[in-house]
Design an enzyme around this catalytic site. Sequence first.
Site, PDB file in Angstrom:
ATOM      1  N   ILE A 127     -90.451  60.218  -1.360  1.00 40.71           N
ATOM      2  CA  ILE A 127     -89.175  60.808  -1.755  1.00 40.71           C
ATOM      3  C   ILE A 127     -88.312  59.769  -2.458  1.00 40.71           C
ATOM      4  O   ILE A 127     -88.094  58.666  -1.960  1.00 40.71           O
ATOM      5  CB  ILE A 127     -88.437  61.378  -0.520  1.00 40.71           C
ATOM      6  CG1 ILE A 127     -89.197  62.593   0.022  1.00 40.71           C
ATOM      7  CG2 ILE A 127     -87.007  61.785  -0.882  1.00 40.71           C
ATOM      8  CD1 ILE A 127     -88.614  63.170   1.284  1.00 40.71           C
ATOM      9  N   ALA A 136     -84.812  66.181  -6.440  1.00 38.53           N
ATOM     10  CA  ALA A 136     -83.415  65.794  -6.250  1.00 38.53           C
ATOM     11  C   ALA A 136     -82.984  64.778  -7.295  1.00 38.53           C
ATOM     12  O   ALA A 136     -82.340  65.107  -8.276  1.00 38.53           O
ATOM     13  CB  ALA A 136     -83.210  65.232  -4.840  1.00 38.53           C
ATOM     14  N   SER A 137     -83.356  63.515  -7.104  1.00 40.08           N
ATOM     15  CA  SER A 137     -82.824  62.428  -7.936  1.00 40.08           C
ATOM     16  C   SER A 137     -83.169  62.573  -9.406  1.00 40.08           C
ATOM     17  O   SER A 137     -82.407  62.135 -10.270  1.00 40.08           O
ATOM     18  CB  SER A 137     -83.308  61.074  -7.412  1.00 40.08           C
ATOM     19  OG  SER A 137     -84.716  61.008  -7.386  1.00 40.08           O
ATOM     20  N   GLU A 178     -93.561  67.473   1.485  1.00 43.16           N
ATOM     21  CA  GLU A 178     -92.869  66.299   0.957  1.00 43.16           C
ATOM     22  C   GLU A 178     -93.183  65.068   1.806  1.00 43.16           C
ATOM     23  O   GLU A 178     -92.512  64.821   2.802  1.00 43.16           O
ATOM     24  CB  GLU A 178     -91.348  66.509   0.995  1.00 43.16           C
ATOM     25  CG  GLU A 178     -90.797  67.467  -0.008  1.00 43.16           C
ATOM     26  CD  GLU A 178     -89.287  67.304  -0.104  1.00 43.16           C
ATOM     27  OE1 GLU A 178     -88.790  67.094  -1.223  1.00 43.16           O
ATOM     28  OE2 GLU A 178     -88.611  67.372   0.929  1.00 43.16           O
ATOM     29  N   GLY A 199     -90.806  62.874  -5.406  1.00 44.42           N
ATOM     30  CA  GLY A 199     -91.158  62.153  -6.622  1.00 44.42           C
ATOM     31  C   GLY A 199     -91.269  62.995  -7.873  1.00 44.42           C
ATOM     32  O   GLY A 199     -91.640  62.480  -8.929  1.00 44.42           O
ATOM     33  N   HIS A 240     -85.627  69.441   6.095  1.00 44.28           N
ATOM     34  CA  HIS A 240     -85.864  68.378   5.116  1.00 44.28           C
ATOM     35  C   HIS A 240     -86.079  67.073   5.878  1.00 44.28           C
ATOM     36  O   HIS A 240     -85.570  66.885   6.984  1.00 44.28           O
ATOM     37  CB  HIS A 240     -84.662  68.249   4.173  1.00 44.28           C
ATOM     38  CG  HIS A 240     -84.912  67.360   2.999  1.00 44.28           C
ATOM     39  ND1 HIS A 240     -84.777  65.985   3.072  1.00 44.28           N
ATOM     40  CD2 HIS A 240     -85.295  67.638   1.735  1.00 44.28           C
ATOM     41  CE1 HIS A 240     -85.067  65.463   1.898  1.00 44.28           C
ATOM     42  NE2 HIS A 240     -85.382  66.429   1.064  1.00 44.28           N
ATOM     43  N   ASN A 263     -82.188  69.835  -5.222  1.00 43.18           N
ATOM     44  CA  ASN A 263     -81.405  69.469  -4.042  1.00 43.18           C
ATOM     45  C   ASN A 263     -80.455  68.328  -4.425  1.00 43.18           C
ATOM     46  O   ASN A 263     -80.902  67.231  -4.768  1.00 43.18           O
ATOM     47  CB  ASN A 263     -82.359  69.030  -2.926  1.00 43.18           C
ATOM     48  CG  ASN A 263     -81.644  68.565  -1.681  1.00 43.18           C
ATOM     49  OD1 ASN A 263     -80.439  68.773  -1.521  1.00 43.18           O
ATOM     50  ND2 ASN A 263     -82.386  67.942  -0.775  1.00 43.18           N
ATOM     51  N   LEU A 264     -79.160  68.583  -4.365  1.00 41.13           N
ATOM     52  CA  LEU A 264     -78.190  67.552  -4.745  1.00 41.13           C
ATOM     53  C   LEU A 264     -77.913  66.556  -3.627  1.00 41.13           C
ATOM     54  O   LEU A 264     -77.196  65.568  -3.838  1.00 41.13           O
ATOM     55  CB  LEU A 264     -76.872  68.216  -5.185  1.00 41.13           C
ATOM     56  CG  LEU A 264     -76.978  69.179  -6.375  1.00 41.13           C
ATOM     57  CD1 LEU A 264     -75.579  69.640  -6.794  1.00 41.13           C
ATOM     58  CD2 LEU A 264     -77.702  68.546  -7.542  1.00 41.13           C
ATOM     59  N   LYS A 265     -78.466  66.811  -2.438  1.00 41.96           N
ATOM     60  CA  LYS A 265     -78.269  65.917  -1.291  1.00 41.96           C
ATOM     61  C   LYS A 265     -76.783  65.559  -1.164  1.00 41.96           C
ATOM     62  O   LYS A 265     -75.930  66.443  -1.239  1.00 41.96           O
ATOM     63  CB  LYS A 265     -79.152  64.674  -1.434  1.00 41.96           C
ATOM     64  CG  LYS A 265     -80.635  65.010  -1.525  1.00 41.96           C
ATOM     65  CD  LYS A 265     -81.518  63.781  -1.404  1.00 41.96           C
ATOM     66  CE  LYS A 265     -82.978  64.170  -1.419  1.00 41.96           C
ATOM     67  NZ  LYS A 265     -83.867  63.009  -1.224  1.00 41.96           N
TER      68      LYS A 265
END
Length: 215
Positions: free
Chosen positions: A138, A193-194, A133, A172, A85, A6-8
């Site tokens: 997160i 994501a991150s 999640e 995470g 989300h 997920n690139l948010k």
Amino acid sequence: MFVVVNLKAYPCDPVAVAEAAADVADETGVRIAVAPQAADISRVAETGVETWAQHVDAVDHGSHTGSTLAEAAAEAGAEGTLLNHSEKRLRLADIDGGLRAAERVGLESIVCANNPRQIAAAAALEPDAVAVEPPALIGTGTPVSQADPEVVTDSVEAADAVGDVDVLCGAGISTGDDLEAAAELGAEGVLLASGVAKADAPKAALRDLVEPIAE
């Protein structure tokens, strides 16, 4: 295992991440999807990577300014969509409506939830998969499989009690060890994501992530 990146709204290059994901998927045989901003779906899909929308709304064609229409996402190249989300919370009726919109155009669906109780409620709406999640984890780099593994196992049991709905593990996730741990706890995939979107070298990050399960 299914890996969803997920690139948010991170300030990354969505095409570069998508190209990296497509390469790693081809090299390893691991199913990898990228979920960019709605405006970037078409460009990301053109790389050949499996592309998902971050969200679609419970609307049909009509007067819905500012909504993300499922038909538009599919036409742009999306093959699936996330819903609910923790950064885009929905009411139960809107989750159900979003799922019906996704079904209408043939999009796969993953409904996110915070805990096993919510997983059970989400699974009852018959998405293709659910993702647990815990919001507190997160973006922390501490995976739920390490911080509270029972959240994953209890979520798998909750989904199984409702029906045939796969469970993904999020929050995470950043390393191959995290992915292996999620699989050992019964998850069929991970949502992250991150760990990729913020990586200096997304391709290397993805390779490290999927290496334990590569063909």
